[in-house]
Enzyme design. Structure first.
Site, short mmCIF file in Angstrom:
data_model
loop_
_atom_site.label_atom_id
_atom_site.label_comp_id
_atom_site.label_asym_id
_atom_site.label_seq_id
_atom_site.Cartn_x
_atom_site.Cartn_y
_atom_site.Cartn_z
N THR A 390 0.86 -1.20 0.00
CA THR A 390 0.00 0.00 0.00
C THR A 390 0.89 1.25 0.00
O THR A 390 2.10 1.13 0.16
CB THR A 390 -0.96 -0.03 1.22
OG1 THR A 390 -1.70 -1.21 1.15
CG2 THR A 390 -1.88 1.15 1.30
N SER A 462 -7.88 -0.82 7.15
CA SER A 462 -7.15 -0.18 8.26
C SER A 462 -6.54 1.15 7.83
O SER A 462 -5.88 1.81 8.64
CB SER A 462 -6.01 -1.09 8.73
OG SER A 462 -6.51 -2.30 9.22
O1 DON Z 1 -7.20 -1.62 3.45
C1 DON Z 1 -6.42 -2.23 4.15
O2 DON Z 1 -6.39 -2.15 5.35
C2 DON Z 1 -5.39 -3.13 3.48
N1 DON Z 1 -5.88 -3.59 2.22
C3 DON Z 1 -4.14 -2.38 3.37
C4 DON Z 1 -3.08 -3.30 2.88
C5 DON Z 1 -1.77 -2.84 3.22
O3 DON Z 1 -1.50 -1.88 3.88
C6 DON Z 1 -0.74 -3.69 2.64
N2 DON Z 1 -0.35 -4.64 3.54
N3 DON Z 1 -0.65 -5.70 3.60
#
Ligand code: DON
Length: 584
Positions: A390, A462
């Site tokens: 992300t 998150s």
């Molecule tokens: O929206 C979320 O919380 C997750 N899809 C964010 C993913 C992320 O930060 C990458 N790490 N796994």
């Protein structure tokens, strides 16, 4: 209780000291953004002296500043930064994914949470993700067409340009189009991430066409060109929403999903909508915090943690007690995240209660000052780790507009699947749903009814893009890192409250607790051996010296000094915070 935990006043906490020392260490040294300095103004200045941008790649930071030089505001710059990140960080986010944009419009004084989260296609019922034994089909949940939600990011870019920007979408997308067509230099994180997702990615024709265009996977130092993505961005620039969700690109996305065995209805793609939501607001020790409401869990969890912590002057606690109290607050908030939170358009949530001071006081009263509360003793079902991809960027412009945006395709390179002829790498955000109640996803996160998939529903996130404001300071901050996003942003609030500068905030060592697994995670340098021993004596399991996580990007306007500065996470060597002064 508060008294017993209070050490002698006036000593700098070793934890804070460690942060400061770590910042001084060569391995963590990055050139912090040079503050754009105007003569100190008293009282506080009405406008920032320029524009500050922090993002995870120097090309995206510079793309934003290029647009400001052409007369764009923070929202035009956000389009440029976001779309350029989609080109240069396919590992983290992209127009095949989604995100949240927290906006402050200086003209109206209004804060808006632009929700561009992906939505579930109707075919994605819980049963569709079970194997013959009734277990979660992990391959389907994280790879290929079934793992992908309907993308939200392109709609957000169009919405930003139409409603908040000063420049045509075409102008703001130009840097990303140029970089997609001419290419950019592959950096080690991209190469490494490709290595770990290679098997999945090379299943798909469209992905091979992009990443194996010259016969071998991307290598650091090589130039990666994405001509199809350039063309897709051009169509978006020329036709707006229809350029992605309908017409040629839309048809190719639908065909690709079908060819690989998935099921998206045309109207699910052509009907995607961003939603403007009221941000969640809270106060912490003189800071007004504006942050992410559901379908993010970030604001609710941060409200619980910070309001629990207000019962102590935590800057005066010794490191072991400070960490103990913070971990206990985190533990309680993450329990609630797992049980209660989901898409507000689908589930009723006790938000007023969860974010109230009284509720925090009740939780605070359950914290033993000297002993860890085993997570099993808190009712509910467990929820463990996510990974850290992300991307986040933060902008403050000379008018005082602000953007704090976190965008994602979820795991490394999302679903791994590029729709042939589009350059669009689809997300694997469906894994953020509780596809099977109580069954951990790829990274151990689980959930229940509130976060079960339903047609058109947004999966719980998150991501916690936030603004902090005090008498003197205005800050935009956020980070990637799955479930560790919330605690990173919360620790940034504590660090700003302790007087750290943006670059120090981005660099400070991190700790994390998320109820389940029942352990404190700590980066190297966050806790010394003595603190770890004391925490263990209180009953905590401590995973000290874990590999680093996160990629925090933050900018600050100091109104009293009238300076702008930025902080970029030194854990990511290609990030950049930069300031463009509006006063020659
Ligand atoms: O929206 C979320 O919380 C997750 N899809 C964010 C993913 C992320 O930060 C990458 N790490 N796994």
């Amino acid at each position: 209780m508060r008294k017993a935990l209070r050490p002698r006043a006036g000593l700098m906490s070793p934890w804070l000291l460690a942060s400061l020392l770590l910042i001084a260490a060569p391995a963590y040294c990055k050139t912090p953004a040079a503050p754009a300095r105007a003569p100190a103004a008293q009282p506080a200045a009405a406008h920032p002296p320029g524009t500050a941008i922090a993002s995870a790649h120097s090309l995206s930071t510079q793309a934003g500043l290029e647009i400001v030089r052409q007369g764009g505001n923070a929202f035009d710059a956000a389009i440029a930064v976001s779309s350029t990140l989609s080109v240069v960080e396919p590992i983290s986010s992209g127009i095949g994914g989604g995100g949240f944009f927290l906006l402050h419009d200086a003209k109206t004084g209004r804060d808006v949470f632009l929700d561009a989260r992906e939505t579930a296609p109707a075919a994605a019922t819980p049963a569709a993700y079970l194997d013959a034994k009734g277990e979660l089909n992990r391959d389907r949940a994280t790879n290929g067409p079934w793992s992908a939600g309907i993308p939200g990011l392109p709609a957000a870019l169009v919405h930003l340009a139409q409603k908040y920007g000063k420049l045509p979408l075409k102008t703001s997308l130009a840097p990303a189009i140029r970089i997609a067509r001419e290419g950019f230099e592959v950096y080690p994180r991209l190469e490494k991430g490709y290595g770990s997702r290679r098997e999945v990615m090379e299943r798909y024709r469209g992905t091979r066409e992009v990443f194996l265009a010259d016969g071998s996977p991307p290598k650091a130092g090589e130039i990666l060109k994405q001509p199809d993505l350039a063309r897709t961005l051009e169509l978006l620039a020329a036709k707006g929403y229809d350029g992605f969700y309908r017409g040629d690109v839309g048809a190719k996305l639908l065909a690709a999903v079908k060819e690989e065995g998935g099921q998206w209805k045309p109207e699910e793609l052509s009907g995607y909508k961003v939603v403007e939501r009221e941000p969640l607001r809270l106060k912490y020790r003189g800071w007004d915090i504006v942050t992410a409401p559901p379908p993010s869990s970030g604001g609710v969890a941060m409200a619980e943690i910070l309001q629990i912590l207000e019962g102590w002057d935590i800057s005066k606690l010794d490191p072991a007690h400070r960490t103990h109290i913070i971990a206990e607050a985190m533990r309680r908030a993450y329990r609630d995240r797992t049980i209660y939170l989901g898409d507000p358009d689908f589930v009723k949530m006790p938000l007023a209660r969860l974010t109230s001071r009284d509720y925090a006081a009740g939780l605070r009263a359950t914290i033993h000052p000297e002993k860890a509360t085993p997570s099993d003793l808190l009712s509910g079902q467990p929820a463990p780790l996510e990974d850290d991809e992300t991307t986040h960027f933060s902008i403050i412009d000379a008018q005082g507009n602000r953007v704090s945006a976190t965008q994602t395709v979820n795991l490394l390179y999302g679903s791994g699947m590029v729709a042939p002829g589009t350059g669009v790498l689809l997300n694997n955000e469906m894994d953020d749903f509780a596809l099977r109640p109580g069954t951990p996803n790829a990274f151990g996160v689980m959930g229940f009814a509130a976060n079960a998939p339903e047609p058109g529903k947004r999966m719980l996130s998150s991501m916690t893009p936030s603004f902090l404001e005090s008498k003197d300071k205005v800050i935009a901050v956020g980070a990637p890192g799955g479930s560790r996003i919330i605690t990173q942003v919360m620790l940034a609030v504590l660090a700003y409250d302790a007087g750290l500068a943006p670059q120090q905030v981005a660099a400070q060592p991190r700790i994390h607790h998320q109820w389940m697994p029942d352990a404190i995670s700590a980066e190297a340098g966050a806790l010394d051996a003595d603190t770890v021993a004391k925490l263990q004596a209180m009953g905590h399991k401590v995973n000290a010296g874990e590999s680093t996580w996160g990629n925090l990007q933050t900018v600050m306007w100091d109104k009293a000094a009238n300076t702008l500065s930025g902080g970029t996470d030194p854990r990511n060597p290609v990030g950049q915070a930069d300031v463009l002064s509006s006063r020659p």
